[in-house]
Design an enzyme around this catalytic site. Structure first.
Site, PDB file in Angstrom:
ATOM      1  N   CYS A  57      -3.127  -6.419   6.007  1.00 15.74           N
ATOM      2  CA  CYS A  57      -1.945  -7.567   5.756  1.00 15.74           C
ATOM      3  C   CYS A  57      -1.525  -8.940   6.451  1.00 15.74           C
ATOM      4  O   CYS A  57      -1.746  -9.418   6.657  1.00 15.74           O
ATOM      5  CB  CYS A  57      -1.493  -7.971   4.634  1.00 15.74           C
TER       6      CYS A  57
ATOM      7  N   GLU B 239       0.651  -0.779  -0.148  1.00 19.20           N
ATOM      8  CA  GLU B 239      -0.274  -0.012   0.100  1.00 19.20           C
ATOM      9  C   GLU B 239       1.285   1.096   0.142  1.00 19.20           C
ATOM     10  O   GLU B 239       1.742   1.048   0.659  1.00 19.20           O
ATOM     11  CB  GLU B 239      -1.044  -0.393   1.297  1.00 19.20           C
TER      12      GLU B 239
HETATM   13  N1  LIG Z   1      -4.270  -4.000  -0.037  1.00 16.31           N
HETATM   14  C1  LIG Z   1      -3.078  -5.265   0.139  1.00 16.31           C
HETATM   15  O1  LIG Z   1      -2.028  -3.409   0.261  1.00 16.31           O
HETATM   16  C2  LIG Z   1      -3.002  -6.098  -0.569  1.00 16.31           C
HETATM   17  C3  LIG Z   1      -1.867  -6.446  -1.230  1.00 16.31           C
HETATM   18  C4  LIG Z   1      -1.419  -8.236  -1.445  1.00 16.31           C
HETATM   19  C5  LIG Z   1      -2.525  -8.539  -1.187  1.00 16.31           C
HETATM   20  N2  LIG Z   1      -3.834  -8.365  -0.788  1.00 16.31           N
HETATM   21  C6  LIG Z   1      -4.619  -9.846  -0.649  1.00 16.31           C
HETATM   22  O2  LIG Z   1      -5.512  -8.918  -1.889  1.00 16.31           O
HETATM   23  C7  LIG Z   1      -7.071  -9.348  -1.223  1.00 16.31           C
HETATM   24  C8  LIG Z   1      -7.963  -8.185  -1.695  1.00 16.31           C
HETATM   25  O3  LIG Z   1      -6.978  -6.748  -0.994  1.00 16.31           O
HETATM   26  P1  LIG Z   1      -8.102  -5.325  -1.261  1.00 16.31           P
HETATM   27  O4  LIG Z   1      -7.479  -4.932  -0.056  1.00 16.31           O
HETATM   28  O5  LIG Z   1      -8.056  -4.660  -2.091  1.00 16.31           O
HETATM   29  O6  LIG Z   1      -9.476  -5.961  -0.784  1.00 16.31           O
HETATM   30  P2  LIG Z   1     -10.792  -4.968  -0.453  1.00 16.31           P
HETATM   31  O7  LIG Z   1     -10.791  -5.993   0.748  1.00 16.31           O
HETATM   32  O8  LIG Z   1     -10.297  -3.292  -0.022  1.00 16.31           O
HETATM   33  O9  LIG Z   1     -11.321  -4.854  -1.128  1.00 16.31           O
HETATM   34  C9  LIG Z   1     -12.556  -6.340  -2.305  1.00 16.31           C
HETATM   35  C10 LIG Z   1     -12.720  -5.603  -2.574  1.00 16.31           C
HETATM   36  O10 LIG Z   1     -14.066  -6.893  -3.556  1.00 16.31           O
HETATM   37  C11 LIG Z   1     -15.565  -6.248  -3.219  1.00 16.31           C
HETATM   38  N3  LIG Z   1     -16.400  -7.276  -2.858  1.00 16.31           N
HETATM   39  C12 LIG Z   1     -16.274  -8.575  -1.876  1.00 16.31           C
HETATM   40  N4  LIG Z   1     -17.141  -9.508  -2.086  1.00 16.31           N
HETATM   41  C13 LIG Z   1     -17.300  -9.771  -4.031  1.00 16.31           C
HETATM   42  C14 LIG Z   1     -18.164 -10.210  -4.743  1.00 16.31           C
HETATM   43  N5  LIG Z   1     -18.703 -11.688  -4.157  1.00 16.31           N
HETATM   44  N6  LIG Z   1     -18.530  -9.976  -6.025  1.00 16.31           N
HETATM   45  C15 LIG Z   1     -18.035  -8.471  -6.317  1.00 16.31           C
HETATM   46  N7  LIG Z   1     -16.851  -7.651  -5.438  1.00 16.31           N
HETATM   47  C16 LIG Z   1     -17.209  -8.354  -4.069  1.00 16.31           C
HETATM   48  C17 LIG Z   1     -15.215  -5.810  -2.324  1.00 16.31           C
HETATM   49  O11 LIG Z   1     -16.938  -5.070  -2.374  1.00 16.31           O
HETATM   50  C18 LIG Z   1     -14.292  -4.708  -1.843  1.00 16.31           C
HETATM   51  O12 LIG Z   1     -14.447  -3.505  -3.021  1.00 16.31           O
HETATM   52  C19 LIG Z   1      -7.287  -9.950  -0.309  1.00 16.31           C
HETATM   53  O13 LIG Z   1      -7.021 -11.198   0.068  1.00 16.31           O
HETATM   54  C20 LIG Z   1      -6.517  -9.519   0.375  1.00 16.31           C
HETATM   55  O14 LIG Z   1      -5.340  -9.760   1.226  1.00 16.31           O
HETATM   56  C21 LIG Z   1      -4.096  -6.917  -0.040  1.00 16.31           C
END
Ligand SMILES: NC(=O)c1ccc[n+]([C@@H]2O[C@H](COP(=O)([O-])OP(=O)(O)OC[C@H]3O[C@@H](n4cnc5c(N)ncnc54)[C@H](O)[C@@H]3O)[C@@H](O)[C@H]2O)c1
Length: 450
Positions: free
Chosen positions: A279, A156
């Site tokens: 995370c 991030e």
């Molecule tokens: N944020 C980070 O820095 C980061 C880095 C690497 C990996 N990740 C991983 O990546 C994944 C996503 O992280 P993020 O921070 O982008 O997530 P987030 O929780 O910010 O966003 C997830 C989005 O998915 C949407 N969503 C949930 N269920 C849904 C469905 N059935 N259909 C459509 N949309 C749906 C939600 O409304 C939300 O907007 C997680 O597994 C996280 O651990 C995150």
């Protein structure tokens, strides 16, 4: 190529924007109608350097649910959230819901690839495949789905940069054809065949992205192990900082000396208030849960989590030892976000420290350049007083604590701030201040491990 990205969080949105920038045709799906409405108006749901201008100039098609047309894309990337469950495991229900949607919407004869970018426990891709197959079978549909793991490692605050110039691309596919197609999707990044956007210049000497091909279960474990290792490395440095304080050493010098050893390396060696964010903690706990389910010991990672909880309390106690007691004091907190260049407050050490200070009888004032409104919205339970600038915050404070490593905190007018404070202590929770400047202003400087 045509790509459908499901989930418009930091990972999905950044991936969608980057892939479109690199020349692919991208559709984006999120079930959050407010978020999609905001995106249509050009407003991103979070702060991320360089992303908004690219979003505004993109032509990404938006939808609030997966439609049959989305399934004719070359890839369906799943980037939905996988939050922690109370007992520590990962909640993969959103990933499974997308898998079920895919199985329900596919048409006869379709041959598509589903790619899991979300961070998921080992074995999830196999389960995603089984869910899709079961839904296809129920409908007697002859479509065929390949499921691959392609974990995301972006940080991030530099999400766009990390996506365009990744330190590795892990392709976890069962079959060679899916792996080959994923290489084609990422080819512009792998070979760096694009003109860098203005806000994300290519780092000097960066010529190509390394690719690791693996089995899906390897790829899934790589992601968890990477975050568990990073959490462990930081907890080691934070515990070392406590020892440095006790023996009169300076942790910054000690870690500099350690970092020269290529087996240890200079990165992720910064002592601080304890690590946080959406995370590291969630993934370390899910990693422990996976280990327990598989009767494996991961005691080092368990210790890293415990050390992190102690680190946050230690910071509060350090200042308490200097002030005597927090009762009747006013403490100013500089920074609320879990780190600089993001407005994310998830598992933020600043909020935990604020809450501990309030519990111990202090009045707590705070300032953060981007996350104040989010804090007011998401944490009404914390009786924090919000301020518009560090100058305003410092007035009548007994002590200031730097909790987020925002660049603007490195260079503050300490003499002017000292004149308006009631007390004279500055706790540099990030070791980013110039100690001499703080002390020349007549203030007492405390750092972490120094
Ligand atoms: N944020 C980070 O820095 C980061 C880095 C690497 C990996 N990740 C991983 O990546 C994944 C996503 O992280 P993020 O921070 O982008 O997530 P987030 O929780 O910010 O966003 C997830 C989005 O998915 C949407 N969503 C949930 N269920 C849904 C469905 N059935 N259909 C459509 N949309 C749906 C939600 O409304 C939300 O907007 C997680 O597994 C996280 O651990 C995150």
């Amino acid at each position: 190529m045509r790509v459908t990205v499901v989930g418009m969080g930091r990972v999905g949105l950044t991936t969608a924007v980057a892939l479109e920038y690199l020349g692919h045709e991208v559709a984006a799906v999120d079930r959050d109608e407010g978020l999609i409405e905001g995106l249509r108006k050009g407003t991103l749901p979070f702060h991320e350097t360089g992303l908004e201008p690219l979003w505004r100039s993109s032509r990404i098609e938006l939808a609030t649910s997966l439609e049959p047309a989305h399934l004719s894309a070359d890839f369906i990337l799943i980037a939905v959230g996988t939050p922690g469950l109370p007992e520590g495991g990962a909640d993969v229900s959103a990933v499974e819901a997308v898998a079920d949607d895919v199985g329900r919407l596919a048409s006869d004869g379709q041959d598509f690839a589903v790619v899991v970018k979300s961070t998921v426990p080992p074995g999830t891709c196999e389960r995603v495949g089984a869910i899709i197959d079961a839904a296809l079978h129920r409908r007697g549909c002859s479509a065929r789905a390949a499921v691959a793991s392609n974990p995301e490692f972006l940080r991030e605050g530099s999400a766009l940069f990390d996506t365009l110039y990744p330190d590795r691309i892990v392709i976890g596919a069962e079959d060679a054809e899916t792996a080959k197609r994923l290489r084609t999707l990422y080819a512009p990044m792998i070979d760096q065949r694009f003109t860098p956007p203005e806000d994300a210049p290519r780092p000097e000497g960066y010529a190509s992205a390394p690719v690791l091909e693996a089995k899906p279960v390897d790829a899934e474990l790589i992601k968890y192990a990477a975050n568990a290792f990073l959490a462990t490395k930081l907890s080691f440095v934070n515990e070392l900082a406590a020892l440095a304080e006790a023996v009169g050493a300076d942790i910054e010098t000690v870690t500099a000396g350690l970092g020269y050893d290529p087996r240890i390396g200079p990165h992720y060696m910064k002592a601080g208030p304890g690590w946080g964010g959406p995370c590291l903690g969630k993934d370390a706990r899910a990693f422990l849960s996976t280990a327990a389910q598989n009767r494996s010991e991961m005691s080092v990672v368990a210790a890293a989590l415990e050390a992190n909880a102690r680190q946050r309390r230690r910071l509060v106690e350090r200042l308490e030892n200097t002030l005597g007691s927090y009762h009747g004091t006013t403490i100013g907190i500089l920074g609320l976000a879990f780190k600089a260049n993001t407005d994310d407050l998830a598992d933020s050490p600043a909020l935990e420290v604020a809450s501990l200070l309030l519990e111990r009888g202090a009045r707590v004032r705070c300032f953060d350049p981007v996350s104040e409104r989010r804090a007011q919205r998401e944490h009404p339970e914390l009786a924090l007083e919000y301020h518009e600038s560090v100058e305003e915050l410092a007035k009548d404070c007994d002590a200031l604590i730097v909790m987020t490593d925002w660049a603007q905190f490195r260079d503050l007018p300490w003499r002017r701030l000292a004149r308006t404070m009631r007390g004279a202590t500055v706790l540099d929770g990030r070791n980013i201040l110039d100690r001499q400047l703080v002390e020349q202003a007549g203030l007492t400087y405390l750092g972490v491990g120094r």
